[in-house]
Write a protein that holds these residues in place. Structure first.
Motif, PDB file in Angstrom:
ATOM      1  N   ILE A 182      -5.299   5.576   2.684  1.00 14.24           N
ATOM      2  CA  ILE A 182      -4.493   4.370   2.061  1.00 14.24           C
ATOM      3  C   ILE A 182      -4.839   3.723   0.606  1.00 14.24           C
ATOM      4  CG2 ILE A 182      -6.082   2.958   2.913  1.00 14.24           C
ATOM      5  CD1 ILE A 182      -4.066   0.850   3.823  1.00 14.24           C
ATOM      6  N   THR A 183      -3.994   3.468  -0.155  1.00 12.36           N
ATOM      7  CA  THR A 183      -4.351   3.167  -1.575  1.00 12.36           C
ATOM      8  C   THR A 183      -3.672   1.871  -1.762  1.00 12.36           C
ATOM      9  OG1 THR A 183      -4.509   5.381  -2.471  1.00 12.36           O
ATOM     10  CG2 THR A 183      -4.016   3.697  -3.892  1.00 12.36           C
ATOM     11  N   LEU A 184      -4.349   0.649  -2.025  1.00 10.75           N
ATOM     12  CA  LEU A 184      -3.921  -0.644  -2.388  1.00 10.75           C
ATOM     13  C   LEU A 184      -3.131  -0.747  -3.760  1.00 10.75           C
ATOM     14  CD1 LEU A 184      -3.695  -3.519  -1.334  1.00 10.75           C
ATOM     15  CD2 LEU A 184      -5.967  -4.069  -2.526  1.00 10.75           C
ATOM     16  N   GLN A 185      -1.792  -0.943  -3.869  1.00  8.22           N
ATOM     17  CA  GLN A 185      -1.131  -1.196  -5.026  1.00  8.22           C
ATOM     18  C   GLN A 185      -0.966  -2.444  -5.522  1.00  8.22           C
ATOM     19  OE1 GLN A 185      -0.848   1.284  -6.550  1.00  8.22           O
ATOM     20  NE2 GLN A 185      -0.539   3.361  -5.301  1.00  8.22           N
ATOM     21  N   LYS A 186      -1.040  -3.398  -4.503  1.00  7.70           N
ATOM     22  CA  LYS A 186      -0.580  -4.941  -4.960  1.00  7.70           C
ATOM     23  C   LYS A 186      -1.279  -5.890  -4.188  1.00  7.70           C
ATOM     24  CE  LYS A 186       3.587  -7.768  -6.319  1.00  7.70           C
ATOM     25  NZ  LYS A 186       4.821  -7.805  -6.319  1.00  7.70           N
ATOM     26  N   LEU A 187      -1.772  -6.846  -4.248  1.00  7.32           N
ATOM     27  CA  LEU A 187      -2.560  -7.969  -3.728  1.00  7.32           C
ATOM     28  C   LEU A 187      -2.059  -9.026  -3.927  1.00  7.32           C
ATOM     29  CD1 LEU A 187      -4.787  -8.417  -1.443  1.00  7.32           C
ATOM     30  CD2 LEU A 187      -6.434  -8.470  -3.340  1.00  7.32           C
ATOM     31  N   GLU A 188      -1.444  -9.886  -2.784  1.00 11.30           N
ATOM     32  CA  GLU A 188      -1.085 -11.333  -2.966  1.00 11.30           C
ATOM     33  C   GLU A 188      -1.742 -12.147  -2.066  1.00 11.30           C
ATOM     34  OE1 GLU A 188       3.457 -10.600  -4.619  1.00 11.30           O
ATOM     35  OE2 GLU A 188       2.913  -9.852  -2.433  1.00 11.30           O
ATOM     36  N   TRP A 189      -1.965 -13.382  -2.448  1.00  9.64           N
ATOM     37  CA  TRP A 189      -2.491 -14.459  -1.773  1.00  9.64           C
ATOM     38  C   TRP A 189      -1.513 -15.381  -1.237  1.00  9.64           C
ATOM     39  CZ3 TRP A 189      -3.357 -19.928  -2.842  1.00  9.64           C
ATOM     40  CH2 TRP A 189      -2.856 -20.182  -4.067  1.00  9.64           C
ATOM     41  N   VAL A 229       0.852  -1.195   0.008  1.00  6.18           N
ATOM     42  CA  VAL A 229      -0.004   0.134  -0.042  1.00  6.18           C
ATOM     43  C   VAL A 229       0.793   1.252  -0.064  1.00  6.18           C
ATOM     44  CG1 VAL A 229      -1.833  -1.087   1.201  1.00  6.18           C
ATOM     45  CG2 VAL A 229      -0.149   0.130   2.349  1.00  6.18           C
ATOM     46  N   ASP A 230       0.167   2.344  -0.404  1.00 13.69           N
ATOM     47  CA  ASP A 230       0.650   3.667  -0.120  1.00 13.69           C
ATOM     48  C   ASP A 230      -0.254   4.207   0.691  1.00 13.69           C
ATOM     49  OD1 ASP A 230       2.410   3.245  -2.234  1.00 13.69           O
ATOM     50  OD2 ASP A 230       1.327   4.376  -3.670  1.00 13.69           O
ATOM     51  N   PHE A 231       0.171   5.023   1.806  1.00 16.62           N
ATOM     52  CA  PHE A 231      -0.431   5.734   2.595  1.00 16.62           C
ATOM     53  C   PHE A 231       0.100   7.020   3.159  1.00 16.62           C
ATOM     54  CE2 PHE A 231       2.120   3.074   5.242  1.00 16.62           C
ATOM     55  CZ  PHE A 231       2.765   3.931   6.476  1.00 16.62           C
ATOM     56  N   VAL A 232      -0.762   8.006   3.741  1.00 15.85           N
ATOM     57  CA  VAL A 232      -0.393   9.334   4.115  1.00 15.85           C
ATOM     58  C   VAL A 232      -1.383   9.495   5.264  1.00 15.85           C
ATOM     59  CG1 VAL A 232      -1.865  10.463   2.375  1.00 15.85           C
ATOM     60  CG2 VAL A 232       0.102  11.441   3.398  1.00 15.85           C
ATOM     61  N   GLY A 233      -0.770   9.993   6.410  1.00 10.04           N
ATOM     62  CA  GLY A 233      -1.483  10.301   7.430  1.00 10.04           C
ATOM     63  C   GLY A 233      -1.180  11.834   7.852  1.00 10.04           C
ATOM     64  N   SER A 234      -2.294  12.574   8.279  1.00  9.21           N
ATOM     65  CA  SER A 234      -2.252  13.990   8.844  1.00  9.21           C
ATOM     66  C   SER A 234      -2.905  14.074  10.165  1.00  9.21           C
ATOM     67  CB  SER A 234      -2.839  15.005   7.718  1.00  9.21           C
ATOM     68  OG  SER A 234      -4.059  14.491   7.498  1.00  9.21           O
ATOM     69  N   ILE A 235      -2.644  15.138  10.772  1.00  6.73           N
ATOM     70  CA  ILE A 235      -3.287  15.428  12.153  1.00  6.73           C
ATOM     71  C   ILE A 235      -3.584  16.803  12.058  1.00  6.73           C
ATOM     72  CG2 ILE A 235      -2.956  15.712  14.836  1.00  6.73           C
ATOM     73  CD1 ILE A 235      -1.095  13.264  14.576  1.00  6.73           C
ATOM     74  N   ASP A 236      -4.905  17.248  12.191  1.00  2.74           N
ATOM     75  CA  ASP A 236      -5.265  18.637  11.800  1.00  2.74           C
ATOM     76  C   ASP A 236      -4.858  19.193  10.595  1.00  2.74           C
ATOM     77  OD1 ASP A 236      -6.519  18.545  14.573  1.00  2.74           O
ATOM     78  OD2 ASP A 236      -4.696  19.331  15.443  1.00  2.74           O
ATOM     79  N   VAL A 292      -2.135  18.512   8.850  1.00  2.00           N
ATOM     80  CA  VAL A 292      -0.871  18.524   8.716  1.00  2.00           C
ATOM     81  C   VAL A 292      -0.161  17.274   8.723  1.00  2.00           C
ATOM     82  CG1 VAL A 292       1.282  19.825   9.541  1.00  2.00           C
ATOM     83  CG2 VAL A 292      -0.736  20.905   9.749  1.00  2.00           C
ATOM     84  N   GLU A 293       0.480  16.914   7.691  1.00  2.00           N
ATOM     85  CA  GLU A 293       1.404  15.485   7.582  1.00  2.00           C
ATOM     86  C   GLU A 293       2.299  15.565   8.692  1.00  2.00           C
ATOM     87  OE1 GLU A 293       2.966  14.437   4.035  1.00  2.00           O
ATOM     88  OE2 GLU A 293       1.051  15.098   2.911  1.00  2.00           O
ATOM     89  N   PHE A 294       2.633  14.408   9.394  1.00  2.00           N
ATOM     90  CA  PHE A 294       3.513  14.347  10.516  1.00  2.00           C
ATOM     91  C   PHE A 294       4.623  13.185   9.886  1.00  2.00           C
ATOM     92  CE2 PHE A 294      -0.085  11.594  10.993  1.00  2.00           C
ATOM     93  CZ  PHE A 294       0.353  10.373  11.356  1.00  2.00           C
ATOM     94  N   PRO A 295       5.890  13.357  10.569  1.00  2.00           N
ATOM     95  CA  PRO A 295       6.847  12.539  10.443  1.00  2.00           C
ATOM     96  C   PRO A 295       6.656  10.876  10.554  1.00  2.00           C
ATOM     97  CG  PRO A 295       7.734  14.399  11.598  1.00  2.00           C
ATOM     98  CD  PRO A 295       6.273  14.288  11.594  1.00  2.00           C
ATOM     99  N   GLY A 296       6.721  10.110   9.351  1.00  2.00           N
ATOM    100  CA  GLY A 296       6.592   8.670   9.846  1.00  2.00           C
ATOM    101  C   GLY A 296       5.234   8.436   9.194  1.00  2.00           C
ATOM    102  N   GLY A 297       4.080   9.347   8.942  1.00  3.67           N
ATOM    103  CA  GLY A 297       2.933   9.077   8.627  1.00  3.67           C
ATOM    104  C   GLY A 297       2.560   8.839   7.264  1.00  3.67           C
ATOM    105  N   LYS A 298       3.757   8.823   6.405  1.00  2.68           N
ATOM    106  CA  LYS A 298       3.602   8.493   4.888  1.00  2.68           C
ATOM    107  C   LYS A 298       4.653   7.517   4.414  1.00  2.68           C
ATOM    108  CE  LYS A 298       3.811  11.129   0.597  1.00  2.68           C
ATOM    109  NZ  LYS A 298       4.070  12.546   0.124  1.00  2.68           N
ATOM    110  N   ALA A 299       4.323   6.610   3.434  1.00  2.24           N
ATOM    111  CA  ALA A 299       4.880   5.668   3.069  1.00  2.24           C
ATOM    112  C   ALA A 299       4.560   5.309   1.559  1.00  2.24           C
ATOM    113  CB  ALA A 299       5.024   4.443   3.761  1.00  2.24           C
ATOM    114  N   GLU A 300       5.311   4.710   0.558  1.00  2.00           N
ATOM    115  CA  GLU A 300       5.096   4.176  -0.411  1.00  2.00           C
ATOM    116  C   GLU A 300       5.413   2.655  -0.713  1.00  2.00           C
ATOM    117  OE1 GLU A 300       6.323   6.623  -3.562  1.00  2.00           O
ATOM    118  OE2 GLU A 300       5.011   8.450  -3.292  1.00  2.00           O
ATOM    119  N   TYR A 342       4.370  -0.055   0.956  1.00  3.21           N
ATOM    120  CA  TYR A 342       4.621  -0.508   2.048  1.00  3.21           C
ATOM    121  C   TYR A 342       3.821  -1.921   2.236  1.00  3.21           C
ATOM    122  CZ  TYR A 342       5.013  -1.171   7.262  1.00  3.21           C
ATOM    123  OH  TYR A 342       5.290  -1.701   8.422  1.00  3.21           O
ATOM    124  N   ALA A 343       4.667  -3.125   2.322  1.00  7.47           N
ATOM    125  CA  ALA A 343       4.145  -4.373   2.322  1.00  7.47           C
ATOM    126  C   ALA A 343       3.734  -5.015   3.804  1.00  7.47           C
ATOM    127  CB  ALA A 343       4.852  -5.209   1.699  1.00  7.47           C
TER     128      ALA A 343
END
Length: 446
Positions: free
Chosen positions: A245-252, A176-183, A185-193, A195-196
């Motif tokens: 959150i955005t799902l980029q890849k799905l594996e079983w 997944v790709d994800f990005v998080g924010s509080i009020d 504003v993005e915060f350190p460690g709250g974003k990744a591309e 990520y499995a």
């Protein structure tokens, strides 16, 4: 010369050591002359350097060595003459007042305590036992299968099928790709591309996993996520963030079949499944036996601590605390952790050190009183038992017998087992059956 032993406390003692200053000077001069035979200095041939120059260069060092030698020898002589069993190292400081022409030092130290062990026949000890059933073998096989899992794109036909509908479900590996924010504003460690993680393993916070479930590749979802108060990221602990959150890849996950190839992957050359199960059973039984022995030994040690009376020398606790702190530092460094600037206060290890020292004194008393020392035959048998799980047992024997320190570790193990056997033979023992999972703890889990 040493004064009579002063008693300062239950274990603390003091001796005043003194000797003529002329004895020190005479010995210093003697050692300086020896040093002068090989001393070198610009402009002089070796051995021809004037004694004054030798004294200027080496005098302080030699005088310190002479004092250390004389004080140490005098202290040891005094301890022997008074039949003192000194615990740890003495604290030796110069005495402010000394007779003219004399040097005097106060040596403060602790002695080993008297160890009084109560009536072992009145001690009640609960031991444990556990069995390895077919269910435990099956569970272990499942764990081994999960360790050999491989993933395929979900929804695409392949050798092992398509894994079902291409919707994220527990057990699937999602990227997944994800990005998080509080009020806002993005915060350190709250974003990744890219990520499995595997859904259902609990690596992510529950809200994160719940939001991922049911997604298809390319789909996104925005959701609130509340960080726990004790979350490791202090900047976000106790706060609620908004994540997209955005799902980029799905594996079983495809688990290998329990067949001959699986058995071969576990070291069973002919792929015999019955042989594989028997090997697993033997290994589990060996692990269970070790855990049972450790639990029962701990029960005996706890009982000995309760039934024995003794004062524990503070010096020995301090020394063992330092040793434990250094061992912890080295262990963490070997695991690749940067501990260069990490403090390891010995006080943090004082409680554990106190128990270790206390038990050491109790065991020493029991071993001496009851002749429970490890015999060469017992040591060899213990090493041979260790060697059973190795491909070349002879190399294991060589490993231990080639190093006295390693051999000493085995002797200590055997000695403890002798004590456990002795105590259990005298005390009132009850045995409780424990479940395999309880005995193995987290190691029994996938």
């Amino acid at each position: 010369m040493a004064t009579a032993v002063e008693t300062l406390g239950k274990l603390e003692r003091r001796i005043t050591i003194s000797f003529p200053l002329t004895d020190v000077r005479t010995e210093v001069e003697k050692r300086l002359k020896v040093q002068a035979r090989t001393a070198k200095a610009p402009g002089f041939r070796p051995g021809k350097v004037p004694l004054k120059m030798v004294a200027a260069q080496y005098g302080y060092q030699i005088e310190s060595e002479v004092l250390n030698d004389k004080v140490g020898r005098a202290f040891n002589d005094a301890a022997n003459e008074n039949n003192l069993r000194v615990a740890g190292f003495p604290n030796i400081v110069p005495k402010e007042e000394a007779a003219e022409g004399q040097l005097a030092f106060d040596a403060t130290f602790e002695v080993y305590p008297e160890v009084v062990i109560g009536d072992l026949t009145a001690v009640e000890i609960e031991t444990v036992q556990a069995e390895v059933s077919e269910a435990e073998i099956d569970k272990t096989i499942d764990i081994l299968r999960k360790q050999r899992v491989h993933f395929h794109t979900k929804g695409e036909a392949g050798e092992h099928g398509d894994g079902g509908e291409a919707i994220a479900a527990n057990g699937d590996r999602v990227t997944v790709d994800f990005v998080g924010s509080i009020d806002g504003v993005e915060f350190p460690g709250g974003k990744a591309e890219g990520y499995a993680f595997v859904l259902g393993e609990g690596r992510m916070l529950p809200e994160f996993e719940a939001a991922t479930l049911g997604l298809k590749v390319g789909e996104s979802k925005t959701f609130p996520l509340s960080f726990p108060e004790d979350y490791h990221g202090k900047d976000v602990a106790g706060k609620t963030a908004s994540f997209t959150i955005t799902l980029q890849k799905l594996e079983w996950a495809h688990l290998p079949e329990v067949d001959a190839e699986f058995a071969k992957s576990l070291g069973v050359a002919d792929g015999d499944l019955a042989k594989m199960r028997e090997d697993i059973k033997v290994n589990l039984q060996r692990e269970v036996a070790g855990r049972v022995k450790a639990r029962n030994k701990e029960a005996v040690m706890d009982a000995l601590i309760k039934v024995a009376e003794l004062e524990v020398p503070k010096t020995l606790i301090a020394q063992d605390s330092e040793r434990l702190a250094e061992m912890t530092r080295q262990d963490m460094a070997q695991r690749g952790m940067n501990v260069k600037d990490v403090p390891f206060p010995a006080e943090l290890f004082a409680e554990k050190a106190e128990r270790r020292v206390r038990l050491g004194l109790i065991l020493s008393q029991l071993v001496g009183d009851n002749n429970l020392q490890a015999t060469p035959e017992q040591v060899k048998a213990q090493i041979e038992d260790f060697a059973q799980s190795y491909e070349d047992p002879r190399e294991v024997l060589k490993y231990y017998y080639s190093d006295r320190r390693r051999l000493g570790e085995i002797e200590a193990l055997v000695l403890e087992e002798n004590v456990v056997t002795y105590v259990l033979g005298l005390s009132k023992v009850t045995t409780k059956a424990v479940a395999f999972d309880e005995l193995m703890g987290s190691n029994a889990q996938a």
